[in-house]
Scaffold this active site. Structure first.
Site, short mmCIF file in Angstrom:
data_model
loop_
_atom_site.label_atom_id
_atom_site.label_comp_id
_atom_site.label_asym_id
_atom_site.label_seq_id
_atom_site.Cartn_x
_atom_site.Cartn_y
_atom_site.Cartn_z
N CYS A 272 -3.43 -3.46 4.59
CA CYS A 272 -2.54 -4.49 5.15
C CYS A 272 -2.97 -5.90 4.77
O CYS A 272 -2.27 -6.87 5.09
CB CYS A 272 -2.47 -4.33 6.66
SG CYS A 272 -1.97 -2.67 7.16
N GLU B 90 0.86 -1.19 0.00
CA GLU B 90 0.00 0.00 0.00
C GLU B 90 0.89 1.24 0.00
O GLU B 90 0.44 2.34 0.30
CB GLU B 90 -0.98 -0.01 1.17
CG GLU B 90 -0.37 -0.13 2.53
CD GLU B 90 -1.39 -0.12 3.65
OE1 GLU B 90 -2.18 0.84 3.71
OE2 GLU B 90 -1.42 -1.06 4.45
N HIS C 169 -2.62 -9.86 12.38
CA HIS C 169 -2.02 -8.64 11.81
C HIS C 169 -1.63 -7.71 12.96
O HIS C 169 -2.40 -7.51 13.89
CB HIS C 169 -3.01 -7.95 10.86
CG HIS C 169 -2.57 -6.56 10.52
ND1 HIS C 169 -1.32 -6.29 10.01
CD2 HIS C 169 -3.19 -5.35 10.66
CE1 HIS C 169 -1.20 -4.98 9.83
NE2 HIS C 169 -2.31 -4.40 10.22
N1 COA Z 1 0.99 3.51 30.81
C1 COA Z 1 0.40 2.39 30.32
N2 COA Z 1 -0.56 2.42 29.35
C2 COA Z 1 -0.90 3.64 28.86
C3 COA Z 1 -0.31 4.84 29.32
C4 COA Z 1 0.69 4.74 30.34
N3 COA Z 1 1.29 5.81 30.82
N4 COA Z 1 -0.86 5.86 28.64
C5 COA Z 1 -1.76 5.34 27.78
N5 COA Z 1 -1.79 3.99 27.91
C6 COA Z 1 -2.60 3.03 27.18
C7 COA Z 1 -4.04 3.48 27.01
O1 COA Z 1 -4.81 3.18 28.16
C8 COA Z 1 -4.44 2.72 25.77
O2 COA Z 1 -4.73 1.39 26.14
P1 COA Z 1 -6.11 0.70 25.64
O3 COA Z 1 -5.94 0.54 24.15
O4 COA Z 1 -6.11 -0.60 26.36
O5 COA Z 1 -7.22 1.62 25.98
C9 COA Z 1 -3.15 2.69 24.95
O6 COA Z 1 -2.10 2.97 25.87
C10 COA Z 1 -3.10 3.75 23.86
O7 COA Z 1 -3.39 4.97 24.45
P2 COA Z 1 -4.35 6.02 23.72
O8 COA Z 1 -4.52 7.20 24.56
O9 COA Z 1 -5.58 5.31 23.26
O10 COA Z 1 -3.38 6.36 22.48
P3 COA Z 1 -3.62 7.16 21.15
O11 COA Z 1 -4.75 8.12 21.23
O12 COA Z 1 -2.29 7.72 20.82
O13 COA Z 1 -4.03 6.04 20.09
C11 COA Z 1 -3.67 4.24 18.59
C12 COA Z 1 -3.46 4.75 20.02
C13 COA Z 1 -3.24 2.80 18.56
C14 COA Z 1 -5.15 4.33 18.23
C15 COA Z 1 -2.80 5.09 17.63
O14 COA Z 1 -1.46 4.83 17.88
C16 COA Z 1 -3.08 4.84 16.17
O15 COA Z 1 -3.91 5.50 15.55
N6 COA Z 1 -2.36 3.89 15.56
C17 COA Z 1 -2.56 3.48 14.17
C18 COA Z 1 -3.63 2.42 14.15
C19 COA Z 1 -3.54 1.60 12.92
O16 COA Z 1 -2.47 1.37 12.40
N7 COA Z 1 -4.65 1.12 12.42
C20 COA Z 1 -4.54 0.52 11.12
C21 COA Z 1 -5.01 -0.79 10.88
S1 COA Z 1 -5.21 -1.90 12.13
#
Ligand code: COA
Length: 388
Positions: free
Chosen positions: A111, A79, A233
């Site tokens: 993916c 992609e 994945h």
């Molecule tokens: N200690 C431990 N865990 C922590 C933390 C800390 N200090 N701070 C945050 N976290 C945890 C959160 O609780 C959350 O856990 P959960 O998923 O169990 O709720 C996780 O870390 C991520 O935190 P969040 O605030 O939700 O992060 P974010 O707003 O940055 O978003 C993603 C996370 C994954 C959504 C983001 O990285 C993203 O968009 N990634 C791309 C996704 C992707 O590739 N999708 C494509 C196809 S699958």
């Protein structure tokens, strides 16, 4: 006759950004990355590394073990497309000097495309056992600076040789499918970086897993306990835990923590330190499982869940073949990962901003240490170089 993966090898870039550096730069608690999303490092591609050089690096050790004139097709999943018309497989075909009696085509659906290519190759070999097909999945995961996806970047390519009587994994007939037109992740033609609604994407991933599983059970009559290990994945490694918990809850399985780990943990070792490689991620996870499992996997049935945003999903299974350990290229995988050079945040930004491929003519400095390099662009044509 069985058909499946005879050889498998992956590549990644020569540089990484640690999420410790990233967390400090963004003033975010490091545990969010190490624990919350389960990532430690992201492989970063310099401007002279693209999906073609990554793919060539992945395929090279496979071609060294076979008569490459026997390759009948190159199915290239990505992609991170470099051309709207010419397939990435054709560039790779030239760089690797593959035989002219061969077909190449590019596969796309986020993916998921690596699985589409793998399954297509499996069907082609089933129809004509003389075929030997090179399947490539290669991607560079790139998001906007300061977006939620930035911490989940990475890059890599997987090469798989698909043949009859494969020596590593025979792929079993019968898959579960799921497609739904959704907008959780997309990259319009004018953008170099993907757009993602990360939390929504995680939700769609998990609901697609449940649908694909239902279809898999209908098609094959198998159940959760028929499967010994699971590769999902991996956009970020914590997703494996979320996926496996979701599946266990759905089927009402009773699994203790030790079994949960045995079924999934070895598959995340590389992805935690390579980062997302989109279409290659599932198969880098498979390499990780093969290379890092504590006990022999001979005869074990693996379940694979492939998810591509947008979205297409598939659940399928395969059986690990006797003697597979002799074919693994774990040393090459580890050596590549361990020899990467660490970037500071400014160096990462310099790489991030320097890969402009829209110019008619450009030369890239030699930054990638591998055998294959994107030298530059001449009259809008990519120029590759092979170092001897
Ligand atoms: N200690 C431990 N865990 C922590 C933390 C800390 N200090 N701070 C945050 N976290 C945890 C959160 O609780 C959350 O856990 P959960 O998923 O169990 O709720 C996780 O870390 C991520 O935190 P969040 O605030 O939700 O992060 P974010 O707003 O940055 O978003 C993603 C996370 C994954 C959504 C983001 O990285 C993203 O968009 N990634 C791309 C996704 C992707 O590739 N999708 C494509 C196809 S699958």
């Amino acid at each position: 006759m069985t058909v499946g993966i005879d050889l498998i090898h992956f590549s990644t870039s020569d540089y990484f950004l640690g999420l410790d550096t990233y967390a400090k730069e963004k003033s975010v608690d490091l545990d969010k990355f190490h624990i919350g999303i389960g990532q430690e490092k992201m492989s970063i591609a310099p401007p002279d590394e693209d999906i073609i050089t990554l793919a060539a690096k992945a395929a090279d050790p496979i071609l060294a073990q076979i008569n490459k004139d026997e390759i009948t097709a190159v199915l290239f999943a990505t992609e991170s497309g470099i051309d709207q018309s010419k397939s990435a497989g054709a560039f790779l075909h030239g760089l690797l000097q593959l035989p002219n009696r061969c077909r190449t085509v590019e596969f796309k659906h986020a993916c998921y495309a690596g699985t589409a290519a793998l399954q297509m190759a499996t069907k082609m070999v089933t129809a004509n056992p003389k075929e030997k097909i090179l399947v490539i999945a290669a991607d560079i995961a790139k998001y906007d600076i300061d977006s939620s996806g930035e911490a989940t970047q990475g890059c890599g390519a997987v090469a798989m040789l698909i043949t009859e009587n494969p020596r590593i994994l025979s792929i079993e007939p019968g898959s579960g499918y799921y497609t739904e037109d959704v907008n959780d992740f997309w990259r319009p033609n004018h953008r170099e970086t993907a757009l993602v609604d990360g939390k929504y994407s995680t939700k769609v991933y998990l609901s697609s897993l449940k649908h694909a599983w239902d279809n898999f059970v209908e098609e094959t009559g198998r159940n959760f306990y028929d499967i010994d290990a699971f590769c999902y994945h991996i956009p970020f490694s914590r997703m494996t835990e979320k996926a496996h918990k979701t599946l266990i809850k759905k089927v009402g399985a009773k699994i203790d923590d030790a079994t949960f780990k045995l079924q999934t943990e070895a598959g995340q070792v590389y992805n935690r330190i390579v980062g997302n490689s989109y279409s290659a991620s599932l198969y880098i996870g498979f390499c990780s499982f093969l290379d890092n499992a504590n006990a022999s996997l001979e005869g074990k049935r693996f379940g694979f869940f492939s998810y591509g945003s947008g979205c297409v999903a598939e659940f399928f299974t395969g059986i690990i073949q006797p003697g597979y350990q002799d074919l693994l290229m774990a040393d090459s995988h580890r050596q590549q990962i361990e020899s990467r050079q660490e970037l500071n945040y400014q160096q990462y930004l310099a790489f991030y901003h320097s890969g402009d491929t829209t110019k008619e003519n450009v030369n890239y400095p030699a930054t990638n240490h591998g055998k294959y390099r994107l030298k530059g662009i001449e009259h809008h044509i990519r120029q590759y170089e092979k170092k001897d």
